[in-house]
Write an enzyme that holds these catalytic residues in place. Structure first.
Site, mmCIF file in Angstrom:
data_model
loop_
_atom_site.group_PDB
_atom_site.id
_atom_site.type_symbol
_atom_site.label_atom_id
_atom_site.label_comp_id
_atom_site.label_asym_id
_atom_site.label_seq_id
_atom_site.Cartn_x
_atom_site.Cartn_y
_atom_site.Cartn_z
ATOM 1 N N GLU A 83 0.818 -1.224 0.000
ATOM 2 C CA GLU A 83 0.000 0.000 0.000
ATOM 3 C C GLU A 83 0.847 1.268 0.000
ATOM 4 O OE1 GLU A 83 -2.778 -0.163 3.271
ATOM 5 O OE2 GLU A 83 -4.181 -1.340 2.069
ATOM 6 N N GLU A 102 -6.833 -7.758 -0.350
ATOM 7 C CA GLU A 102 -7.322 -7.744 1.038
ATOM 8 C C GLU A 102 -8.808 -7.451 1.070
ATOM 9 O OE1 GLU A 102 -5.170 -5.205 3.784
ATOM 10 O OE2 GLU A 102 -3.248 -5.763 2.898
HETATM 11 C C1 GAL Z 1 -4.322 -2.557 5.205
HETATM 12 C C2 GAL Z 1 -2.925 -3.143 5.329
HETATM 13 C C3 GAL Z 1 -2.941 -4.421 6.145
HETATM 14 C C4 GAL Z 1 -3.720 -4.208 7.413
HETATM 15 C C5 GAL Z 1 -5.109 -3.720 7.074
HETATM 16 C C6 GAL Z 1 -5.979 -3.449 8.278
HETATM 17 O O1 GAL Z 1 -4.275 -1.231 4.851
HETATM 18 O O2 GAL Z 1 -2.398 -3.406 4.063
HETATM 19 O O3 GAL Z 1 -1.631 -4.807 6.416
HETATM 20 O O4 GAL Z 1 -3.052 -3.289 8.187
HETATM 21 O O5 GAL Z 1 -5.018 -2.505 6.401
HETATM 22 O O6 GAL Z 1 -6.140 -4.587 9.009
#
Ligand code: GAL
Length: 838
Positions: free
Chosen positions: A190, A259
């Site tokens: 990110e 994610e």
């Molecule tokens: C995203 C990040 C993850 C985790 C998630 C929140 O932005 O890539 O590593 O932090 O947020 O759980």
């Protein structure tokens, strides 16, 4: 092959070439070719639907991995995704740890053995609510370094670690190009979200990351998430609760969702997040409806932040995440089952989804039909994005009712195989059973001893001194949560600040601060919400002459996210002042910030003597007397216990304790902080409405309560007979309520729609009774179901009792054939509501 000693060089060369050719042919038949086009990831030339889930290996134990991965596979996943955690592997520069929970290779091999693919997010910046985002703190302390930007010192270290991981993985043939499970890798994480403030240097760093990754020559594609300007050939991907509106920056790469947040993380003093199964399923279905072909659940199993691995600050020890597998590895039902059914339907449509022509028909009122056509197969998705109104549409001469905020999937465009809002999976209720071996909490007998702080609060003795307030990480290298700042100040009644009313005023970025003057405690304070606070306390015992001020600063997980997050200072940022208020209300201050400060890292019992350790040389220093202090700061407590019988996961309930760290048989099970209660407001009394966009403030619960009273003790930490529990209590607590419990399914409820087969399970136990069953239009929620106005003539409870009681699992068709024709239900789709007892 026979070598004769008179083989000439030429013959030898030919033989070698032959061997190499044979090897490379054998090798290429083992290798899996991973490529991509605008639709999908291709495995050996075939477009694939890939459903993946994150499991972070250090957040569970190697003993748990096979079961977690098996459950992932049974849940319909094709791949497991994990970050690599740099600071766990290289805690000291060039000293590596790949043992136990850090055994990345063993984890990847466990994935391989289960027949799943792996997605390896090397980072090596992770974020992940992990301490300092995964960066080792020694990195921050290297001269001339700037993290995550065009800085040679940093880039050399990043390349060194990335290469180390790639080489380790290559050595074990774990990349798909070598016949292994890893089909994709990720560099950075990110960066696009935070990159702007880094300016041109950020852009240069980004390009360097891509080049460095490509040069690793891993033979599978590289990903960069949330990076709309990802340099080619990096594939940019989406992270979030929804990603159906995402388009990658290159038409020749597929739409990938790295994610899909299945819930959210928990924080000390925070509320409990909850994301409904209906909404997660809706988000997944929308993604595949709109051409997505690879998605990963973040997290599929969240697990536990053991030791001091939590980031934040203030991330709790539990990283349950409301994921489909709960913190302990149990099925989080109905999420697990509802998604499994969705996965089965999506997999059944793999060809048509990845090769079919797509046609979108807008039906108005936020309803769309998307049909995929391939050869003679047609599959459809119908979504209703309306947040409150169900929709009835006519499509190809047929009527379909699509509940608000849902997607129906029709693999043949005629029959609904799945609707995201119709949950036909049971909701399991977990019960925590007190330790049979110990029965009552009071049966644990405790010994105790104080943490010895006199050399700091009375002696002011430290390791070195400086005429400045130093940043905490710079001193401790994060080898401990704790840093003592000590200074002496001479006061006399001629001093302008000398008065009846003198206070200490400390501006600090400590997460917690304990202040002592002349050996006596003044007060403690912790950051609430903002991690910079002003400590202001009256001190009645300043004396004429030398005064010793001893300040203990503590961190509770180092920040893991944001632009320049690594530079966020912790510890006493200052100024530190004595404030005197004269009787005429005049305020005079004395700034101590540039006095000589003496520093000591850590606490003696915790960091030097390691009192929690089983072979501590200080075993005899514990007291068993009746004067065990309760609610007193800086106390150690120790007890022995026998673990709960059986194989169910074990937790220790630390209700009554304040804040500290807990150890079982010498191993840290994490920080605890049950005394920090969440704010009272913000929890809705009504049931959570899955309709409408989710965010982490929606559907929270647990207002006014502690976010975590129960702490996971992995079975592999335990011995069958006698075990030790050691608590370091920083704030003051009462251990007499502490007890061990095992976690099991106590019962389950289900609300399944006609036309489905309902599977009920006690997950390893027997179904002992049916509390409620009704087919028709039952009302109420789990625990208070009631029969509705219409119901089938056959007694549902009797049918279920016969079919299920005494069994671990049972299945029943939700149909009129089984329960009889339920009259006067009108147009309503009939349901079977059941409550079972395990
Ligand atoms: C995203 C990040 C993850 C985790 C998630 C929140 O932005 O890539 O590593 O932090 O947020 O759980």
């Amino acid at each position: 092959m026979i070598y004769s000693s008179n083989m000439n060089n030429h013959t030898l060369f030919s033989v070698l070439i032959a061997i190499i050719t044979i090897l490379s042919v054998t090798h290429s038949t083992l290798a899996t070719e991973v490529s991509q086009d605008g639709r999908a990831i291709l495995i050996n030339g075939e477009r694939k639907i890939i459903l993946s889930g994150s499991i972070h290996y250090p957040r569970s134990t190697p003993e748990m991995w096979p079961d977690l991965i098996k459950k992932s596979k049974d849940g319909g996943l094709d791949a497991i995704e994990t970050y690599v955690f740099w600071n766990s592997h290289e805690p000291v520069r060039r000293q590596y740890d790949f043992t136990g929970r850090n055994n990345l290779i063993r984890f990847l091999k466990t994935v391989e053995d289960a027949g799943l693919y792996a997605i390896l997010r090397i980072g090596p910046y992770a974020c992940a609510e992990w301490n300092y985002g995964g960066f080792p703190v020694w990195l921050h302390n290297m001269p001339g370094i700037e993290l995550r930007t065009n800085n040679k010192v940093f880039m050399d270290e990043m390349q060194n670690f990335t290469t180390l991981i790639v080489d380790m993985v290559k050595k074990e043939n774990l990349f798909a190009s070598q016949g292994g499970p890893i089909i994709l890798a990720q560099i950075e994480n990110e960066y696009g979200n935070v990159m702007a403030p880094y300016g041109d240097a950020g852009k240069e760093y980004l390009n360097w990351c891509a080049k460095m990754a490509v040069a690793q020559n891993i033979g599978v594609p590289w990903l960069m998430c949330q990076q709309s300007d990802a340099p080619q050939p990096m594939i940019n991907t989406c992270n979030g609760w929804y990603c159906h509106d995402f388009t990658p920056n290159n038409p020749n790469v597929p739409k990938i969702w790295t994610e899909n947040w299945t819930g959210w993380f928990k924080a000390w003093g925070g509320k409990r997040p909850y994301r409904t199964s209906e909404d997660v399923a809706y988000a997944v279905a929308r993604f595949f409806q709109t051409g997505g072909t690879l998605q990963n659940y973040y997290m599929y199993h969240g697990g536990t932040n053991f030791g001091r691995t939590t980031g934040g600050p203030y991330i709790s020890t539990s990283y349950d995440y409301d994921a489909p597998l709960d913190e302990y590895g149990n099925l989080n039902q109905p999420k697990y089952g509802h998604l499994k059914q969705l996965h089965d339907v999506l997999h059944s449509m793999e060809k048509v989804l990845t090769y079919g022509d797509i046609l979108k028909t807008d039906m108005g009122n936020s309803v769309t039909v998307t049909s995929y056509k391939y050869n003679n197969i047609s599959s459809c998705f119908i979504n209703n994005d309306n947040t409150s109104v169900d929709a009835t549409i006519t499509f190809q001469g047929q009527n379909f009712t699509i509940p608000a905020w849902s997607v129906s999937i029709l693999p043949d465009c005629k029959n609904e195989a799945y609707n995201t809002a119709k949950v036909n999976t049971q909701t399991s209720m977990k019960s925590k059973i007190s330790n049979e071996a110990e029965q009552e909490p009071s049966s644990l007998s405790w010994s105790w001893r104080p943490e010895i702080i006199s050399s700091y609060v009375k002696g002011g003795i430290g390791e070195f001194s400086a005429d400045v307030l130093l940043e905490q990480k710079a001193v401790t290298n994060d080898t401990s949560d704790y840093l003592w700042y000590m200074t002496s100040v001479n006061l006399d009644d001629k001093d302008p600040i000398w008065s009846e009313d003198m206070s200490l005023q400390i501006n600090t970025s400590s997460h917690v601060l304990h202040a002592y003057v002349n050996g006596k405690e003044v007060a403690s304070q912790y950051a609430q919400g903002h991690y910079h606070f002003v400590f202001y306390q009256k001190v009645n015992h300043f004396r004429k002459g030398k005064n010793l001020i001893s300040l203990l600063s503590a961190t509770v997980g180092l920040q893991n996210y944001g632009p320049f997050f690594d530079k966020t200072p912790v510890g006493l940022t200052g100024p530190v002042k004595i404030v005197g208020k004269k009787s005429n209300n005049e305020v005079v201050t004395k700034d101590l910030s540039s006095e000589t400060w003496t520093y000591a890292t850590g606490l003696q019992g915790l960091d030097n003597k390691k009192l929690y350790s089983e072979d501590s040389a200080y075993a005899l220093t514990w007291r068993n007397d009746r004067d065990m202090p309760i609610n007193r700061k800086m106390i150690w407590y120790k007890t022995t216990f026998e673990p709960p019988l059986g194989t169910d996961p074990v937790v220790v309930d630390l209700s009554g304790m304040g804040k500290g760290e807990a150890f079982v048989n010498g191993m840290s099970i994490g920080r605890y902080w049950p005394s920090y209660l969440a704010g009272k407001d913000g929890c809705s009394l009504n049931a959570c409405n899955y309709r409408g966009r989710y965010d982490n403030n929606k559907c929270v619960s647990n207002c006014g309560k502690s976010i975590q009273t129960e702490y996971h003790v992995p079975r592999s930490f335990l011995r069958d007979d006698v075990n030790s529990l050691v608590l370091f209590e920083e704030f003051g607590g009462n251990p007499t309520q502490v007890n061990f419990k095992s976690v099991r399914t106590g019962g389950a409820c289900a609300n399944a729609y006609e036309g489905n087969t309902l599977k009920l399970s006690c997950e390893g136990r027997y179904i002992s009774a049916i509390n409620f069953a009704s087919f028709g239009n039952p009302t109420g929620v789990c625990g208070s179901f009631q029969k509705g106005l219409c119901q089938g003539p056959n007694d549902a409870k009797t049918i279920l009792t016969k079919t299920c009681v005494g069994k671990e699992t049972c299945s029943v068709d939700v149909s009129e054939e089984v329960f009889g024709a339920a009259s006067s239900c009108g147009d309503e789709i009939k349901r079977l509501a059941v409550e079972i007892v395990c």
